[in-house]
Design a protein around this motif. Structure first.
Motif, PDB file in Angstrom:
ATOM      1  N   LYS A 140       0.625  -1.132   0.201  1.00 36.68           N
ATOM      2  CA  LYS A 140      -0.160   0.011   0.190  1.00 36.68           C
ATOM      3  C   LYS A 140       0.661   1.231  -0.312  1.00 36.68           C
ATOM      4  O   LYS A 140       0.459   2.484  -0.936  1.00 36.68           O
ATOM      5  CB  LYS A 140      -1.234  -0.139   1.130  1.00 36.68           C
ATOM      6  CG  LYS A 140      -2.169  -1.194   1.024  1.00 36.68           C
ATOM      7  CD  LYS A 140      -2.991  -0.519   2.324  1.00 36.68           C
ATOM      8  CE  LYS A 140      -3.984  -1.245   1.839  1.00 36.68           C
ATOM      9  NZ  LYS A 140      -5.395  -1.082   3.119  1.00 36.68           N
TER      10      LYS A 140
ATOM     11  N   LEU B 294     -10.266  -9.901  -0.920  1.00 36.79           N
ATOM     12  CA  LEU B 294     -10.665  -9.953   0.279  1.00 36.79           C
ATOM     13  C   LEU B 294     -10.597 -10.867   0.850  1.00 36.79           C
ATOM     14  O   LEU B 294     -10.085 -10.922   2.244  1.00 36.79           O
ATOM     15  CB  LEU B 294     -11.890  -8.839   0.151  1.00 36.79           C
ATOM     16  CG  LEU B 294     -12.337  -7.940  -0.263  1.00 36.79           C
ATOM     17  CD1 LEU B 294     -13.522  -7.158  -0.179  1.00 36.79           C
ATOM     18  CD2 LEU B 294     -11.626  -6.967   0.707  1.00 36.79           C
TER      19      LEU B 294
ATOM     20  N   GLY C  11      -6.090  -7.519   1.027  1.00 38.59           N
ATOM     21  CA  GLY C  11      -7.296  -6.794   0.138  1.00 38.59           C
ATOM     22  C   GLY C  11      -6.872  -5.905   0.338  1.00 38.59           C
ATOM     23  O   GLY C  11      -6.948  -4.150  -0.390  1.00 38.59           O
TER      24      GLY C  11
ATOM     25  N   PRO D 278     -11.213  -4.006  -4.275  1.00 40.11           N
ATOM     26  CA  PRO D 278     -12.051  -4.051  -3.138  1.00 40.11           C
ATOM     27  C   PRO D 278     -12.864  -5.297  -3.706  1.00 40.11           C
ATOM     28  O   PRO D 278     -14.342  -5.106  -3.414  1.00 40.11           O
ATOM     29  CB  PRO D 278     -12.855  -2.735  -3.415  1.00 40.11           C
ATOM     30  CG  PRO D 278     -12.561  -2.506  -4.357  1.00 40.11           C
ATOM     31  CD  PRO D 278     -10.975  -3.037  -4.815  1.00 40.11           C
ATOM     32  N   PHE D 279     -12.746  -6.640  -4.009  1.00 42.12           N
ATOM     33  CA  PHE D 279     -13.422  -7.548  -4.521  1.00 42.12           C
ATOM     34  C   PHE D 279     -12.230  -9.078  -3.760  1.00 42.12           C
ATOM     35  O   PHE D 279     -10.884  -8.693  -3.685  1.00 42.12           O
ATOM     36  CB  PHE D 279     -13.610  -7.307  -6.406  1.00 42.12           C
ATOM     37  CG  PHE D 279     -12.998  -7.199  -6.797  1.00 42.12           C
ATOM     38  CD1 PHE D 279     -11.393  -8.113  -7.196  1.00 42.12           C
ATOM     39  CD2 PHE D 279     -12.549  -6.076  -7.071  1.00 42.12           C
ATOM     40  CE1 PHE D 279     -10.933  -7.469  -8.537  1.00 42.12           C
ATOM     41  CE2 PHE D 279     -11.403  -4.736  -7.966  1.00 42.12           C
ATOM     42  CZ  PHE D 279     -10.843  -5.485  -8.212  1.00 42.12           C
TER      43      PHE D 279
ATOM     44  N   GLN E  53     -18.907  -9.747  -1.263  1.00 43.28           N
ATOM     45  CA  GLN E  53     -18.356  -8.837  -2.134  1.00 43.28           C
ATOM     46  C   GLN E  53     -18.243  -9.408  -3.772  1.00 43.28           C
ATOM     47  O   GLN E  53     -18.518 -10.550  -3.543  1.00 43.28           O
ATOM     48  CB  GLN E  53     -16.614  -8.960  -1.797  1.00 43.28           C
ATOM     49  CG  GLN E  53     -15.983 -10.930  -1.719  1.00 43.28           C
ATOM     50  CD  GLN E  53     -16.266 -10.745  -0.134  1.00 43.28           C
ATOM     51  OE1 GLN E  53     -17.139 -10.969   0.383  1.00 43.28           O
ATOM     52  NE2 GLN E  53     -15.327 -11.445   0.539  1.00 43.28           N
TER      53      GLN E  53
ATOM     54  N   ASP F  54      -5.607   4.376  -6.890  1.00 47.10           N
ATOM     55  CA  ASP F  54      -6.874   3.687  -7.026  1.00 47.10           C
ATOM     56  C   ASP F  54      -7.808   3.453  -8.263  1.00 47.10           C
ATOM     57  O   ASP F  54      -8.765   3.056  -8.564  1.00 47.10           O
ATOM     58  CB  ASP F  54      -7.842   5.389  -6.859  1.00 47.10           C
ATOM     59  CG  ASP F  54      -7.841   5.733  -4.831  1.00 47.10           C
ATOM     60  OD1 ASP F  54      -6.946   4.953  -4.337  1.00 47.10           O
ATOM     61  OD2 ASP F  54      -7.677   6.832  -5.346  1.00 47.10           O
TER      62      ASP F  54
ATOM     63  N   SER G  90     -12.193  -0.427 -10.670  1.00 49.10           N
ATOM     64  CA  SER G  90     -12.313   0.979  -9.874  1.00 49.10           C
ATOM     65  C   SER G  90     -13.578   0.925  -9.030  1.00 49.10           C
ATOM     66  O   SER G  90     -13.628   1.098  -7.474  1.00 49.10           O
ATOM     67  CB  SER G  90     -11.934   1.889 -10.031  1.00 49.10           C
ATOM     68  OG  SER G  90     -10.289   1.924 -10.940  1.00 49.10           O
TER      69      SER G  90
ATOM     70  N   ASN H  51     -17.083  -2.831  -6.431  1.00 48.01           N
ATOM     71  CA  ASN H  51     -17.570  -3.118  -4.911  1.00 48.01           C
ATOM     72  C   ASN H  51     -18.257  -3.546  -4.459  1.00 48.01           C
ATOM     73  O   ASN H  51     -20.048  -3.246  -4.853  1.00 48.01           O
ATOM     74  CB  ASN H  51     -16.485  -2.068  -4.402  1.00 48.01           C
ATOM     75  CG  ASN H  51     -16.833  -0.855  -4.332  1.00 48.01           C
ATOM     76  OD1 ASN H  51     -18.302  -0.571  -4.540  1.00 48.01           O
ATOM     77  ND2 ASN H  51     -15.798   0.526  -4.247  1.00 48.01           N
TER      78      ASN H  51
END
Length: 235
Positions: free
Chosen positions: A113, A130, A150, A153-154, A187, A203, A232, A235
């Motif tokens: 990150k 995730l 994570g 977001p999937f 998810q 992002d 993007s 989610n």
């Protein structure tokens, strides 16, 4: 800024290890001279040493040196100081257990990150989601948690296969298994076909490669998306 490639596979049927991705990786890792490899998934039970040697051979073609994480006296420091990180395929259950057992999961999340370039293939891609619950692998060992990095977001299903209308196999398809997952989880899941990958730049999340991907959402009809499509907002 996150900089990630999440690839369905390391090897296509007509090529050597990572060959199909090397042109992309040469650009992706253009500022990188050394790479830290996480060999914990051990495909076919290969040793950490032999797995790392295989990766070293592939990356030598683009001028990058590779050191296996198992070679570091302090693996946490090995991740924190890495110029780039690659987690290879194999068994996701084994990979996740090893990351938890060595206390590496939080550090790996923080490191990627914070902008350290990351490549994952197969099991190494599974853990970018995730949870690891949409893996195709046998549960040969029990990790303390199914929660993974994570970084997107999937969830991801690498090596996604479409139903074969000519097959005599009467068992469940990948699509059926993902629908079963959605009986208990909310998810989205992306079915990532061989030769495709997901690019994450900050992002911005984008499907790359030559093929479409299949998107599964709970209580919705699955949807095909074209390459270069944005993920993007998935989610």
């Amino acid at each position: 800024m996150k900089k990630i490639i999440i690839a369905s596979t390391s090897t296509l049927h007509d090529g050597d290890y990572l060959d199909y991705l090397l042109p992309e990786l040469k650009t992706f890792f253009k500022q990188v001279k050394t790479l830290t490899f996480i060999p914990f998934a051990r495909p076919s039970g290969i040793s950490h040493e032999d797995y790392t040697a295989k990766v070293q051979l592939a990356f030598s073609k683009i001028g990058i040196e590779v050191k296996g994480l198992h070679e570091f006296e302090d693996p946490l420091l090995g991740l924190q100081e890495a110029e780039a990180i690659f987690t290879g395929g194999g068994n996701t259950f084994l990979l996740v257990k090893q990351l938890y057992d060595h206390g590496l999961m939080p550090t790996l999340i923080e490191t990627v990150k914070s902008g350290t370039p990351y490549l994952g293939t197969s099991a190494g891609s599974n853990i970018c989601g995730l949870t690891m619950e949409t893996t195709n692998d046998m549960p040969i060992i029990y990790p303390p948690s199914f929660q993974t990095l994570g970084l997107v977001p999937f969830n991801i299903n690498p090596h996604y296969l479409d139903p074969d209308p000519d097959s005599k196999h009467m068992g469940e398809t990948r699509e059926t298994r993902i629908h079963e997952f959605h009986q208990f989880n909310s998810q989205p899941v992306i079915g990532l076909r061989e030769g495709s990958w997901i690019e994450v730049l900050g992002d911005c999340i984008t499907l790359r490669g030559q093929l479409t991907a299949r998107i599964f959402r709970k209580n919705q009809i699955p949807k095909e998306i074209e390459t270069a499509s944005s993920l993007s907002n998935l989610n």
